[in-house]
Design a protein around this motif. Sequence first.
Motif: not given
Length: 211
Positions: A43-46, A61-63, A72-73, A95-97
């Motif tokens: 869920p924290t992957a963005m 993709i980062v966390l 947001f860090v 972007h959170f998918p």
Amino acid sequence: MDLESIRREYLKGGLRRESLHDDPRIQFERWMDNAIHSEVPDPTAMTLATVSASGEPTQRIVLLKHTDDKGFVFYTNYSSRKALDIAANNQVSLHFPWHFMERQVKINGFAHKVPVAESLAYFLSRPHDSQVAAWSSEQSHAVSSRQLLETQFARMKAKFKQGQVPLPDFWGGFRIEPYRYEFWQGGAMRLHDRFEYVKEKTSWRIQRLAP
């Protein structure tokens, strides 16, 4: 390959203005909490989108590791491609998918390095091997083989076998300070619900967007 026939309806719920919090950070935290408790994978992957000095866009993709009223860090190697892009142009997009919930969140903001003390506190919370890995990889640079990477990791693991692994001076966090959010909820007949928050001095302007 036939891709045109792949489609489905989005029927898990709508989104109305009266259900949104006036503060987008609180609205985001509500959705993140929903994603975590719904057991959405990662869920924290963005997705982090950056643009280089030459104007080339890149995504990866980062966390997400922390969020508060400042932004947001995430953490990375400061010599990585993403960090070099940010040095040239610190406007980025997140972007959170959350496909499982038929939701997306997009965030635009300005990226800034977090204080060293903040990076150190997070670095010390990481597993030992993750700390060692930060010393072992010249992120985004060409490497001749997997074996070379593993050899470097083994060398660093032996070097830091005793005592605390120090924070690399080339590693740390970025905080994204948002100026725009978009919350997207899938809807039937492709009539998706989209709401945009735009920063205006000390408040946020909220408007519905056409799908």
